[in-house]
Every structure is written in C-alpha cells, then in structure tokens.
Design an enzyme around this catalytic site. Structure first.
Site, PDB file in Angstrom:
ATOM      1  N   GLY A 218     -36.785   3.475  89.420  1.00  0.00           N
ATOM      2  CA  GLY A 218     -38.474   4.026  88.438  1.00  0.00           C
ATOM      3  C   GLY A 218     -37.755   4.598  87.489  1.00  0.00           C
ATOM      4  O   GLY A 218     -36.995   5.027  86.231  1.00  0.00           O
ATOM      5  N   SER A 219     -38.900   6.004  87.032  1.00  0.00           N
ATOM      6  CA  SER A 219     -38.569   7.356  85.837  1.00  0.00           C
ATOM      7  C   SER A 219     -37.312   7.878  86.337  1.00  0.00           C
ATOM      8  O   SER A 219     -36.964   8.218  85.032  1.00  0.00           O
ATOM      9  CB  SER A 219     -39.791   7.925  86.112  1.00  0.00           C
ATOM     10  OG  SER A 219     -41.198   6.983  85.247  1.00  0.00           O
TER      11      SER A 219
END
Length: 494
Positions: A218-219
């Site tokens: 993810g981020s």
C-alpha cells in the site's frame, strides 16, 4: 548345468551385485546425510539426550529444558513467554522437529558443534554431562513486549519488525496470533493433536508474518517511489508542483484513481504535499515516468527480489518480496502507490525505512548477536554488513524531510514522540478486485532518531479481518501508528 538354472544363477548373481553396490553407496556416499537426517531417530535421541543450551534475549534465557521419564528422549524443551518469542525462537519438538533459531543453531544448542569436541572429550574423562551452547539475540525485550501486547489487544493478525538502521540489528520481531512452542514440545499423541490443531486453525498462528508472508504494501511503498523518482531525475524539487492531476487517469484504461484527501488537495500537488496527504496521483505519475525498469532497479537496491538473509541464517531465511518483471504501464503506475502485483514482507518494508533513515545505506538485517559455548565464552560474533547503497545520501535526506513533515503535519502524527525526530508514512492496502467487499490491510512505517545518534526503524502490518471494526475505521495511521510509537519509545528509552 541346464539353461534355466544358469539363467537363475546369473539373475541371483546380479541381485547380489546390486545389493553390494547399494550397501556400499549407503555406507560411504550417503552415510553423512543419513546420520544427520532430521527424521533419523538416533539424531533426535542425541538432540534431546542432554539439556539444550538457551536462546538469550536481553541477557536472560527465554528457553529451558526439563527432565522427562518413560521415553528415549531424556530432556524436553521449555519456553518462557513462548507466544511472544515464537517468531524468534521457533520450536524444538521431539515429534514435530525444529524451526527458526532452534533449527538453524541446533548443533550449538544441542552441544554437537565440532567446536565443542575438546570440551566433550574432557567431559567424558570427568564424567560431566554434555552441555549445549547459547544463542544471544539482538532483540530488545521491552520493544518485543510492547509490540506483542499492542497487537494482541487489537485482536488482529499482524506483524511488527524493528531494526537498528546503522547496524541492521533486529530489535523486535512479532507475529500475532501466535502459539506456545511448549505445548507440543514432547512426543505424545496428545501433543501431536495440539500441533495439528494449530495447523488447522483459520487464524494461522504458526505463520511467521514478519518473515514468511507477503502482502501489498500500500501507501508505505510511496517512500520508495519517491526515492526512485528522485534518483532517476523525474523529480528534482520536492516542493515544486507536479503535473499529476487528480483524479488520475490510469494509462490504457478508462479508470481514474482519486485519493482519500480529496482531489482539491492532491491535484498537481508537490511530492512533499503528496507524501503529507498520501496523494495517489503524484505517485502513480512518478512511477509511470520512472518506468518499470527504473522502479524495479530501485526496489532491488532496497532488497526486493532477493533473499533477505544469507544461507548462513538457515531457517531464518525470509520470503522474497517481489517487484515484478515486465510490467505494462497500468501495472507500473499501480506499484507507485504500493498496489498491483507488488508484494512485500513486513521485514522488507522495515528495511526500506531503515535504509532511508540511515542516509541511503541498507544494512543486512541480523537477529543473532553472538554464539557462546557452555562456559559462555564467545564462539562467534556478528559484524554488521552493508547490503547495498540503496540511494544517495542526498535522496535519503529529502525522503527524511518529507517523512518528518508527514509526521508533524500529515497522516503520521500518531507516531510523534517528545524529544525524538520522527518520520512516518501510513498505508492502507486493498486486496482483491472488489474493494468494497474485501477488508483492506493496514500498514505503518516510521523511524525515530535521538540527538545522541540512537535510532530505530519500525514496520507495522495489520490484517483486521477478525477485528470488530468498520471498514471506514481501518487505516495504517490509526491502527499502526500508536504501535510504532510505543515500539520506538521502548527502544529509545523514552
């Protein structure tokens, strides 16, 4: 001799020759392998014939041995705070075998290492019982305890890894839910049933999530995307506006991608602001401009697509984190925000964070500080090793600037500690094609630095599948930030 008898005699002769060849092959070519095979009962009897040496954490043994009767195995392994340290120690079972440190350093712990030969000869003369050596780990007890406590209280499947950026020392290695290696350390049918029950458990307590399982990061991967963009000259000034519009049109697709912070905040945002608000468009665009080859090259400098541990670490080898080959433009763009076909272990994301905190130098992670003999004399001591120059010092310092700004003014505020310079990045990773049905993963990576130079890098991974929580409340900052903060405080003595 008639013809049929002659044929029978020749056939019997060939059988005898084959038997002699097979016997000599087993005796000479395969003797060492068979003598040391883990399923050889004599090997197991020897392993448990005397008290095993201990695995040491913070100067204290977290393992032990107890005398048992009515079995060929004289001693049985015991574990203190077994579930908390299981991802480190592994298990040493008379019936199920061994794993992790127990397996990797069995020759030391069982006292069979060739370096003990002189001592064993002396023990035979004096009549003393053979004793095993010890394995001294790099784990910080307080950090391990707080990470395990916080993850357990969340009732989540998760992992925490803490590293010392300047050396690569593993300061915490936690996986939940966990298991107690003591409950199946013997060889009874009852203990065998308990082991099988752990295998069948849906929550996978035997899984070593920090090392052995991979997930989309993810981020949190955006810190690596930013590093790649700076290294490859796609972005020079982290404060300058970009051309990345929001919502971002995914190339070769009719799909557009927005950000949680909103299109107004993210439209053509600078790299620094994009890190602050975790704007997807800027990192999608950066990855696309760097290209799949440049992104993969940078990822591999941080340890992707490689074994984390060398063969010397045996069963402590981590699963490879993968940055795929030959991605198309949409696939490359998606990796910029840590999605697509990209996968990472929590250990790998801790390594990325540690390297950036260490001004671009990635140190080889290690969990064993030294090996000692039964008399506590040092047999072997680990020396920190540089794994790679992941990025330039200039690039690393720019990422630090952005991560620290994100901790002060952005989504990583929950990791802030008084008197400590903290940098952080949150991450929420989608899984599956239908993001409205699948519960996302929560990630958080951070580092903390004191004025005296002491530092720590932390990666927190949370799978909230079993948690009583709404999808809208799942975020890396909300769930993982406080855990990372507590681990950093434990290491830094705050």
């Amino acid at each position: 001799m008639n013809r049929p008898l002659r044929h029978i005699a020749i056939f019997c002769g060939l059988l005898m020759l084959a038997l002699l060849i097979r016997t000599n092959w087993l005796q000479y070519a395969k003797s060492e392998e068979l003598a040391t095979h883990e399923h050889n009962r004599r090997v197991k009897i020897t392993q448990f014939a005397t008290p095993r040496g201990d695995i040491i954490v913070g100067g204290k043994a977290v393992t032990g041995s107890k005398l048992v009767e009515g079995t060929d195995f004289k001693y049985q392994r015991t574990f203190k705070q077994g579930p908390m340290y299981a991802p480190v120690t592994g298990y040493a079972s008379q019936a199920q075998g061994m794993s992790l440190l127990e397996k990797t350093y069995d020759s030391i712990l069982s006292g069979q290492d060739e370096r003990f030969a002189f001592r064993h000869a002396k023990d035979i003369l004096t009549g003393e019982e053979r004793r095993g050596g010890g394995v001294v780990t790099t784990i910080v007890p307080k950090a391990q305890e707080v990470a395990y406590k916080d993850l357990t209280e969340l009732d989540a499947r998760g992992a925490v890894v803490a590293l010392e950026p300047s050396t690569g020392k593993v300061l915490a290695l936690v996986s939940t839910p966990s298991y107690d290696p003591s409950v199946f350390a013997g060889n009874s049918f009852k203990e065998g049933d308990k082991f099988q029950a752990l295998i069948d458990e849906k929550s996978k307590p035997l899984a070593n999530r920090p090392l052995r399982e991979t997930f989309p990061p993810g981020s949190t991967f955006k810190i690596l995307t930013a590093a790649a963009a700076l290294e490859h000259g796609v972005i020079d000034d982290v404060d300058a506006p970009t051309e990345a519009v929001s919502p971002y049109p995914l190339p070769l697709s009719t799909k557009t991608i927005s950000s949680e912070a909103g299109d107004a905040a993210c439209n053509k945002a600078s790299l620094k602001v994009a890190m602050q608000f975790s704007c997807n468009n800027v990192f999608l665009d950066a990855a696309l401009k760097v290209g799949d080859q440049g992104m993969r090259e940078t990822a591999e400098k941080f340890g992707f697509n490689e074994d984390v541990y060398s063969d010397a670490f045996g069963d402590m080898l981590a699963t490879k984190s993968l940055y795929p080959d030959k991605l198309d433009k949409p696939g490359t763009a998606l990796t910029g925000m840590g999605q697509g076909s990209l996968t990472s272990t929590p250990m790998q994301m801790a390594m990325v964070t540690a390297a950036l905190a260490n001004n671009g130098k990635l140190m080889q992670p290690y969990i064993v500080d030294k090996l000692v003999g039964p008399d506590l004399t040092t047999l072997e001591e680990h020396e920190p090793q540089l794994k790679s120059d992941a990025v330039s010092e200039e690039t690393a310092k720019k990422i630090q600037e952005m991560m620290e700004f994100t901790a002060k003014e952005g989504s990583a505020k929950r990791a802030l500690i008084d008197g400590v310079t903290v940098g952080g990045k949150t991450g929420t990773a989608q899984r599956g094609n239908d993001v409205t049905k699948e519960v996302p993963y929560g990630w958080f990576v951070s580092y903390g630095k004191k004025a005296d130079g002491q530092s720590v890098a932390v990666a927190v991974f949370i799978d909230p599948t079993a948690m009583d929580i709404s999808r809208s409340d799942i975020s890396g900052g909300g769930l993982g930030g406080p855990i990372a903060r507590n681990v950093m405080k434990a290491v830094l003595g705050k």
